[in-house]
Design a protein around this motif. Structure first.
Motif, mmCIF file in Angstrom:
data_model
loop_
_atom_site.group_PDB
_atom_site.id
_atom_site.type_symbol
_atom_site.label_atom_id
_atom_site.label_comp_id
_atom_site.label_asym_id
_atom_site.label_seq_id
_atom_site.Cartn_x
_atom_site.Cartn_y
_atom_site.Cartn_z
ATOM 1 N N LEU A 72 0.825 -1.203 0.000
ATOM 2 C CA LEU A 72 0.000 0.000 0.000
ATOM 3 C C LEU A 72 0.861 1.257 0.000
ATOM 4 N N LEU A 73 1.910 1.271 0.810
ATOM 5 C CA LEU A 73 2.784 2.446 0.893
ATOM 6 C C LEU A 73 3.548 2.667 -0.413
ATOM 7 N N VAL A 74 4.019 1.576 -1.018
ATOM 8 C CA VAL A 74 4.723 1.699 -2.296
ATOM 9 C C VAL A 74 3.785 2.255 -3.364
ATOM 10 N N HIS A 75 2.568 1.754 -3.388
ATOM 11 C CA HIS A 75 1.595 2.251 -4.363
ATOM 12 C C HIS A 75 1.209 3.704 -4.073
ATOM 13 N N SER A 76 1.173 4.070 -2.803
ATOM 14 C CA SER A 76 0.877 5.466 -2.468
ATOM 15 C C SER A 76 1.929 6.393 -3.041
ATOM 16 N N SER A 77 3.196 5.967 -2.969
ATOM 17 C CA SER A 77 4.277 6.772 -3.535
ATOM 18 C C SER A 77 4.102 6.929 -5.042
ATOM 19 N N TRP A 78 3.688 5.856 -5.699
ATOM 20 C CA TRP A 78 3.472 5.900 -7.150
ATOM 21 C C TRP A 78 2.294 6.812 -7.481
ATOM 22 N N SER B 145 11.864 12.047 -0.668
ATOM 23 C CA SER B 145 13.279 12.279 -0.969
ATOM 24 C C SER B 145 14.144 11.154 -0.415
ATOM 25 N N ILE B 146 13.797 10.698 0.785
ATOM 26 C CA ILE B 146 14.537 9.578 1.380
ATOM 27 C C ILE B 146 14.334 8.316 0.549
ATOM 28 N N LEU B 147 13.080 8.076 0.123
ATOM 29 C CA LEU B 147 12.802 6.911 -0.709
ATOM 30 C C LEU B 147 13.562 6.988 -2.027
ATOM 31 N N ASN B 148 13.614 8.174 -2.611
ATOM 32 C CA ASN B 148 14.353 8.333 -3.862
ATOM 33 C C ASN B 148 15.827 8.027 -3.672
ATOM 34 N N LEU B 149 16.387 8.444 -2.534
ATOM 35 C CA LEU B 149 17.800 8.202 -2.258
ATOM 36 C C LEU B 149 18.071 6.715 -2.147
ATOM 37 N N ILE C 231 14.857 6.316 -7.578
ATOM 38 C CA ILE C 231 13.780 6.550 -8.533
ATOM 39 C C ILE C 231 13.216 7.949 -8.323
ATOM 40 N N ASN C 232 12.629 8.491 -9.373
ATOM 41 C CA ASN C 232 11.921 9.761 -9.278
ATOM 42 C C ASN C 232 10.500 9.558 -9.789
ATOM 43 N N SER C 233 9.736 10.620 -9.849
ATOM 44 C CA SER C 233 8.322 10.468 -10.204
ATOM 45 C C SER C 233 8.144 9.918 -11.610
ATOM 46 N N GLU C 234 8.988 10.385 -12.574
ATOM 47 C CA GLU C 234 8.853 9.889 -13.938
ATOM 48 C C GLU C 234 9.204 8.408 -14.020
ATOM 49 N N THR C 235 10.266 8.023 -13.349
ATOM 50 C CA THR C 235 10.656 6.611 -13.353
ATOM 51 C C THR C 235 9.611 5.759 -12.656
ATOM 52 N N ALA C 236 9.043 6.261 -11.555
ATOM 53 C CA ALA C 236 8.023 5.502 -10.827
ATOM 54 C C ALA C 236 6.825 5.218 -11.714
ATOM 55 N N GLN C 237 6.387 6.237 -12.473
ATOM 56 C CA GLN C 237 5.251 6.035 -13.361
ATOM 57 C C GLN C 237 5.623 5.073 -14.484
ATOM 58 N N GLY D 111 -8.076 21.262 -5.178
ATOM 59 C CA GLY D 111 -7.083 22.233 -5.612
ATOM 60 C C GLY D 111 -5.660 21.918 -5.226
ATOM 61 N N PHE D 112 -5.390 20.721 -4.668
ATOM 62 C CA PHE D 112 -4.021 20.374 -4.298
ATOM 63 C C PHE D 112 -3.232 19.951 -5.530
ATOM 64 N N SER D 113 -1.904 19.988 -5.404
ATOM 65 C CA SER D 113 -1.022 19.688 -6.524
ATOM 66 C C SER D 113 -1.017 18.192 -6.840
ATOM 67 N N ARG D 114 -0.710 17.852 -8.105
ATOM 68 C CA ARG D 114 -0.570 16.447 -8.499
ATOM 69 C C ARG D 114 0.683 15.832 -7.894
ATOM 70 N N GLN D 115 1.601 16.647 -7.442
ATOM 71 C CA GLN D 115 2.784 16.141 -6.748
ATOM 72 C C GLN D 115 2.567 16.326 -5.249
ATOM 73 N N GLY D 116 1.835 15.398 -4.659
ATOM 74 C CA GLY D 116 1.482 15.516 -3.254
ATOM 75 C C GLY D 116 2.623 15.171 -2.328
ATOM 76 N N ASN D 117 2.418 15.445 -1.050
ATOM 77 C CA ASN D 117 3.416 15.145 -0.029
ATOM 78 C C ASN D 117 3.105 13.772 0.551
ATOM 79 N N LEU D 118 3.979 12.814 0.286
ATOM 80 C CA LEU D 118 3.737 11.445 0.713
ATOM 81 C C LEU D 118 3.687 11.319 2.231
ATOM 82 N N ALA D 119 4.479 12.122 2.935
ATOM 83 C CA ALA D 119 4.499 12.052 4.392
ATOM 84 C C ALA D 119 3.139 12.394 4.987
ATOM 85 N N VAL D 120 2.368 13.211 4.298
ATOM 86 C CA VAL D 120 1.033 13.559 4.754
ATOM 87 C C VAL D 120 0.001 12.595 4.184
ATOM 88 N N PHE D 121 0.169 12.229 2.917
ATOM 89 C CA PHE D 121 -0.839 11.460 2.220
ATOM 90 C C PHE D 121 -0.850 9.991 2.632
#
Length: 454
Positions: free
Chosen positions: A81-87, A97-101, A105-111, A396-406
């Protein structure tokens, strides 16, 4: 000793080598609740007693069950569930950022990983190790979730098959466990969730062939999309987890064949057959890249993990529970999983890790006793997260959400649906097990006494 000796009693005899064995899991559910101090001492004594014992001895002592299996299923479902939430959410914030490190991976690679995984599993194309390949320290962790699920399924389902001993009761148990909750989830997703988030007029939405074809997921014919649903999200897949359904069905077909032919009851013969197949699979994976892992383990390999789980249960009287073996297996497995061409070399190691955790004497938890929520989390995690993200876009929130909150919101919302699924659907269907396989029914009731009592 006969190869299939006492299989009909698998999981129901106490350990005969101990002079004063503890109560069975079923009996322990009826005793008074110990204090926290007593629980701590009991845990230490139990672990020391398990240390060096065979898997069979531990299973027998606990009536064929183990609290660790439910804990492991719950943890794996939550991690997925958490991995899919990041995607779904994209990458922003400290957590991502920690997950990317770690995962590189980044958002484009994740998609891209998600699209590549979908294409591979729905076109039959073997993975290309040079396209969207997961690298970095997190690769072995990311690639272990689903294989552990399937290995765990093979291990536990074998116990069920041996207890029933016949094909029809075995299939009946599988239907009771999987189909009712799946039916409800698919129906709710198509009728309610899709109706809320589609961009089409409702009359067009409900008349669309794509809407009606979505119900084929109930019988394992995977359809991941609903008409114009989640089109503004980062992905418009409604429930990515459904892609494993055909492979789960194939696992049960394999088990059915083993029951009908009798191979399941002759572990030496089955071991030889799987061993020969493994040598061939290792060769073709190393030479031609067969089933080489791009972003996730592919379906046929998941079936292989299921079979390895079957074998480990059949040889449970030879495998020993010991943290030293667990550590060695974990280190070797981690190293081997860094390469995409060792896919058929490390399954026995990962399966041992899975069984070790499943047999680990975790302290009794009121959450585990109240129900098995892992299936509900797995079923509802992706569509619930998609719905939350779509709702955030409408606000009205951004498509690049904050995973720590979401992510915490997704976990809480999914947990609520999983609880409704268990208490509203699953546990009532599982009570019918007493008419199909009384022994299996006792094990389920012992693990979840507060949910299945009465």
């Amino acid at each position: 000793m006969q190869d299939n000796a006492s299989y009909e009693e698998a999981g129901f005899r106490r350990v005969g080598s101990r002079s004063d064995p503890p109560q069975s899991l079923y009996d322990r559910g009826k005793t008074a609740k110990p204090t926290s101090n007593q629980s701590g001492h009991s845990f230490k004594r139990t672990y020391l007693r398990y240390r060096g014992a065979t898997f069979k001895a531990i299973l027998d002592e606990n009536g064929g069950a183990g609290l660790g299996f439910d804990v492991l299923r719950l943890a794996l479902a939550t991690l997925i569930l958490l991995v899919h939430s990041s995607w779904i959410v994209g990458t922003s914030g400290v957590t991502t950022s920690i997950l990317n490190l770690i995962f590189h991976i980044n958002s484009e690679t994740a998609q891209g990983l998600g699209q590549a995984a979908w294409a591979i599993n729905h076109t039959g194309v073997t993975g290309n190790p040079n396209v969207h390949e997961l690298t970095g320290l997190g690769r072995p962790i990311t690639l272990s979730y689903l294989p552990m699920f399937f290995a765990l399924s093979g291990f536990l389902v074998t116990g069920s098959a041996l207890r029933t001993g016949r094909l029809v009761p075995f299939l009946g148990l599988r239907v009771l466990r999987l189909l009712p909750a799946l039916f409800v989830e698919v129906t709710l997703s198509a009728i309610i969730l899709g109706g809320i988030f589609t961009e089409l007029p409702l009359s067009q939405y409900y008349a669309s062939p794509m809407f009606w074809s979505y119900f084929l997921n109930i019988i394992g014919d995977v359809h991941l999309f609903l008409p114009e649903v989640f089109v503004k999200n980062n992905t418009d897949i409604v429930n990515s987890n459904l892609w494993t359904l055909p492979w789960e069905l194939q696992c049960y077909i394999v088990m059915s064949i083993m029951i009908v032919t009798g191979v399941l009851f002759h572990r030496i013969l089955l071991t030889i057959l799987v061993g020969v197949a493994t040598v061939y699979l290792i060769y073709v994976s190393l030479v031609s890249g067969f089933q080489v892992v791009p972003a996730q383990v592919e379906g046929p390999t998941l079936v292989y993990y299921f079979v390895v789980g079957v074998l480990m249960f059949l040889w449970r009287d030879k495998f020993v529970f010991h943290e030293g073996l667990f550590i060695v297996a974990a280190v070797l497995c981690y190293i081997l999983m860094m390469s995409p061409r060792t896919i058929f070399i490390y399954p026995i190691l990962l399966t041992y890790i899975t069984a070790f955790i499943g047999l680990f004497p975790f302290p009794k938890s009121s959450l585990i006793k109240s129900g098995d929520y892992s299936y509900g989390i797995y079923l509802y995690g992706f569509p619930v997260t998609q719905a939350l993200f779509a709702a955030s876009l409408l606000m009205g929130f951004s498509r690049q959400g904050n995973l720590a909150v979401f992510a915490p919101l997704a976990v809480l919302a999914t947990a609520a649906f999983a609880a409704l699924s268990w208490h509203g659907v699953e546990k009532h269907c599982l009570k019918l097990k007493r008419y199909i396989a009384p022994k299996s029914s006792k094990i389920t009731a012992a693990l979840h006494p507060t949910a299945l009592s009465g």
